[in-house]
Motif scaffolding. Sequence first.
Motif, PDB file in Angstrom:
ATOM      1  N   ASP A   1      73.320 -35.720 -73.897  1.00 55.84           N
ATOM      2  CA  ASP A   1      74.690 -36.112 -73.581  1.00 55.84           C
ATOM      3  C   ASP A   1      74.745 -37.586 -73.181  1.00 55.84           C
ATOM      4  O   ASP A   1      75.609 -38.335 -73.652  1.00 55.84           O
ATOM      5  CB  ASP A   1      75.244 -35.235 -72.453  1.00 55.84           C
ATOM      6  CG  ASP A   1      76.628 -35.662 -72.013  1.00 55.84           C
ATOM      7  OD1 ASP A   1      77.538 -35.724 -72.869  1.00 55.84           O
ATOM      8  OD2 ASP A   1      76.801 -35.949 -70.816  1.00 55.84           O
TER       9      ASP A   1
ATOM     10  N   ALA B   1      77.097 -29.160 -75.093  1.00 57.18           N
ATOM     11  CA  ALA B   1      75.705 -29.450 -74.723  1.00 57.18           C
ATOM     12  C   ALA B   1      75.512 -29.357 -73.217  1.00 57.18           C
ATOM     13  O   ALA B   1      74.525 -28.773 -72.744  1.00 57.18           O
ATOM     14  CB  ALA B   1      75.299 -30.830 -75.238  1.00 57.18           C
TER      15      ALA B   1
ATOM     16  N   GLY C   1      68.639 -30.874 -81.742  1.00 54.97           N
ATOM     17  CA  GLY C   1      68.523 -29.421 -81.794  1.00 54.97           C
ATOM     18  C   GLY C   1      67.375 -28.918 -80.934  1.00 54.97           C
ATOM     19  O   GLY C   1      67.525 -27.940 -80.191  1.00 54.97           O
TER      20      GLY C   1
ATOM     21  N   SER D   1      67.816 -28.497 -77.110  1.00 54.14           N
ATOM     22  CA  SER D   1      68.448 -27.296 -76.552  1.00 54.14           C
ATOM     23  C   SER D   1      67.422 -26.286 -76.046  1.00 54.14           C
ATOM     24  O   SER D   1      67.775 -25.374 -75.310  1.00 54.14           O
ATOM     25  CB  SER D   1      69.352 -26.638 -77.595  1.00 54.14           C
ATOM     26  OG  SER D   1      68.579 -26.051 -78.616  1.00 54.14           O
TER      27      SER D   1
ATOM     28  N   PHE E   1      74.505 -21.415 -76.905  1.00 56.15           N
ATOM     29  CA  PHE E   1      73.446 -21.914 -77.779  1.00 56.15           C
ATOM     30  C   PHE E   1      73.902 -21.893 -79.237  1.00 56.15           C
ATOM     31  O   PHE E   1      73.699 -22.865 -79.977  1.00 56.15           O
ATOM     32  CB  PHE E   1      72.167 -21.089 -77.607  1.00 56.15           C
ATOM     33  CG  PHE E   1      71.070 -21.488 -78.554  1.00 56.15           C
ATOM     34  CD1 PHE E   1      70.320 -22.629 -78.316  1.00 56.15           C
ATOM     35  CD2 PHE E   1      70.802 -20.739 -79.684  1.00 56.15           C
ATOM     36  CE1 PHE E   1      69.311 -23.010 -79.199  1.00 56.15           C
ATOM     37  CE2 PHE E   1      69.805 -21.110 -80.563  1.00 56.15           C
ATOM     38  CZ  PHE E   1      69.053 -22.239 -80.319  1.00 56.15           C
TER      39      PHE E   1
ATOM     40  N   HIS F   1      74.721 -17.741 -72.197  1.00 51.11           N
ATOM     41  CA  HIS F   1      73.830 -18.785 -72.715  1.00 51.11           C
ATOM     42  C   HIS F   1      73.643 -18.630 -74.226  1.00 51.11           C
ATOM     43  O   HIS F   1      73.647 -19.629 -74.957  1.00 51.11           O
ATOM     44  CB  HIS F   1      72.473 -18.746 -72.011  1.00 51.11           C
ATOM     45  CG  HIS F   1      71.474 -19.653 -72.636  1.00 51.11           C
ATOM     46  ND1 HIS F   1      71.597 -21.026 -72.615  1.00 51.11           N
ATOM     47  CD2 HIS F   1      70.352 -19.386 -73.340  1.00 51.11           C
ATOM     48  CE1 HIS F   1      70.575 -21.559 -73.271  1.00 51.11           C
ATOM     49  NE2 HIS F   1      69.814 -20.579 -73.716  1.00 51.11           N
TER      50      HIS F   1
ATOM     51  N   GLU G   1      75.805 -25.684 -72.220  1.00 48.27           N
ATOM     52  CA  GLU G   1      74.604 -24.970 -72.652  1.00 48.27           C
ATOM     53  C   GLU G   1      73.439 -25.294 -71.724  1.00 48.27           C
ATOM     54  O   GLU G   1      72.674 -24.410 -71.338  1.00 48.27           O
ATOM     55  CB  GLU G   1      74.273 -25.336 -74.109  1.00 48.27           C
ATOM     56  CG  GLU G   1      73.233 -24.451 -74.759  1.00 48.27           C
ATOM     57  CD  GLU G   1      71.819 -24.926 -74.557  1.00 48.27           C
ATOM     58  OE1 GLU G   1      70.897 -24.109 -74.723  1.00 48.27           O
ATOM     59  OE2 GLU G   1      71.610 -26.113 -74.206  1.00 48.27           O
ATOM     60  N   GLY G   2      73.318 -26.563 -71.342  1.00 53.48           N
ATOM     61  CA  GLY G   2      72.257 -26.960 -70.415  1.00 53.48           C
ATOM     62  C   GLY G   2      72.399 -26.292 -69.061  1.00 53.48           C
ATOM     63  O   GLY G   2      71.418 -25.830 -68.478  1.00 53.48           O
TER      64      GLY G   2
ATOM     65  N   TYR H   1      71.477 -22.617 -69.353  1.00 59.24           N
ATOM     66  CA  TYR H   1      70.031 -22.440 -69.473  1.00 59.24           C
ATOM     67  C   TYR H   1      69.373 -22.539 -68.098  1.00 59.24           C
ATOM     68  O   TYR H   1      68.515 -21.719 -67.748  1.00 59.24           O
ATOM     69  CB  TYR H   1      69.470 -23.487 -70.427  1.00 59.24           C
ATOM     70  CG  TYR H   1      68.046 -23.265 -70.882  1.00 59.24           C
ATOM     71  CD1 TYR H   1      67.474 -22.005 -70.945  1.00 59.24           C
ATOM     72  CD2 TYR H   1      67.264 -24.336 -71.279  1.00 59.24           C
ATOM     73  CE1 TYR H   1      66.179 -21.813 -71.380  1.00 59.24           C
ATOM     74  CE2 TYR H   1      65.972 -24.160 -71.722  1.00 59.24           C
ATOM     75  CZ  TYR H   1      65.425 -22.900 -71.767  1.00 59.24           C
ATOM     76  OH  TYR H   1      64.137 -22.722 -72.202  1.00 59.24           O
TER      77      TYR H   1
ATOM     78  N   TYR I   1      76.319 -24.637 -79.731  1.00 60.28           N
ATOM     79  CA  TYR I   1      75.581 -25.901 -79.743  1.00 60.28           C
ATOM     80  C   TYR I   1      75.053 -26.183 -81.149  1.00 60.28           C
ATOM     81  O   TYR I   1      75.246 -27.284 -81.674  1.00 60.28           O
ATOM     82  CB  TYR I   1      74.430 -25.802 -78.738  1.00 60.28           C
ATOM     83  CG  TYR I   1      73.578 -27.037 -78.559  1.00 60.28           C
ATOM     84  CD1 TYR I   1      73.795 -27.896 -77.487  1.00 60.28           C
ATOM     85  CD2 TYR I   1      72.517 -27.330 -79.408  1.00 60.28           C
ATOM     86  CE1 TYR I   1      73.001 -29.007 -77.279  1.00 60.28           C
ATOM     87  CE2 TYR I   1      71.720 -28.438 -79.215  1.00 60.28           C
ATOM     88  CZ  TYR I   1      71.965 -29.279 -78.148  1.00 60.28           C
ATOM     89  OH  TYR I   1      71.168 -30.382 -77.958  1.00 60.28           O
ATOM     90  N   ILE I   2      74.418 -25.204 -81.747  1.00 56.52           N
ATOM     91  CA  ILE I   2      73.821 -25.395 -83.074  1.00 56.52           C
ATOM     92  C   ILE I   2      74.906 -25.588 -84.130  1.00 56.52           C
ATOM     93  O   ILE I   2      74.802 -26.482 -84.987  1.00 56.52           O
ATOM     94  CB  ILE I   2      72.888 -24.216 -83.430  1.00 56.52           C
ATOM     95  CG1 ILE I   2      71.706 -24.145 -82.452  1.00 56.52           C
ATOM     96  CG2 ILE I   2      72.409 -24.316 -84.871  1.00 56.52           C
ATOM     97  CD1 ILE I   2      70.841 -25.390 -82.374  1.00 56.52           C
TER      98      ILE I   2
ATOM     99  N   PRO J   1      69.403 -31.185 -72.645  1.00 58.07           N
ATOM    100  CA  PRO J   1      70.781 -31.381 -73.108  1.00 58.07           C
ATOM    101  C   PRO J   1      71.547 -32.449 -72.318  1.00 58.07           C
ATOM    102  O   PRO J   1      72.424 -33.117 -72.861  1.00 58.07           O
ATOM    103  CB  PRO J   1      71.430 -30.002 -72.937  1.00 58.07           C
ATOM    104  CG  PRO J   1      70.289 -29.052 -73.074  1.00 58.07           C
ATOM    105  CD  PRO J   1      69.129 -29.761 -72.403  1.00 58.07           C
TER     106      PRO J   1
END
Length: 94
Positions: A87, A11, A74, A77, A49, A45, A14-15, A18, A52-53, A83
């Motif tokens: 966390d 997470a 979800g 994201s 992502f 990314h 991914e953040g 992004y 993440y999912i 994200p």
Amino acid sequence: MTTLSIFRKVAVAEGISYLLLLFVAMPLKYWAGMPLAVKYTGWAHGLLFVMYIVILIMAWQEYKWKFTKTAMIGAASLLPFAPFIVDKKLKEEN
């Protein structure tokens, strides 16, 4: 390493990816004429992502979270900075 700790790490990554995509790669593409910045940052990314999912679904099943909690995590994201909030909340829960 637990599913939750893996998810939290993904997470955050991914953040970060992004934010890099939005605030570094996109300006480089449109203002500096460097389209490869978006190509590579976007690829990274996208991979994060998907991870993440997938890991979110694994955590949902393992920790028996309610659907609404899972859906909110979800949806986080899709929002910049969210994200990191996810966390923090997950860290506080444990």
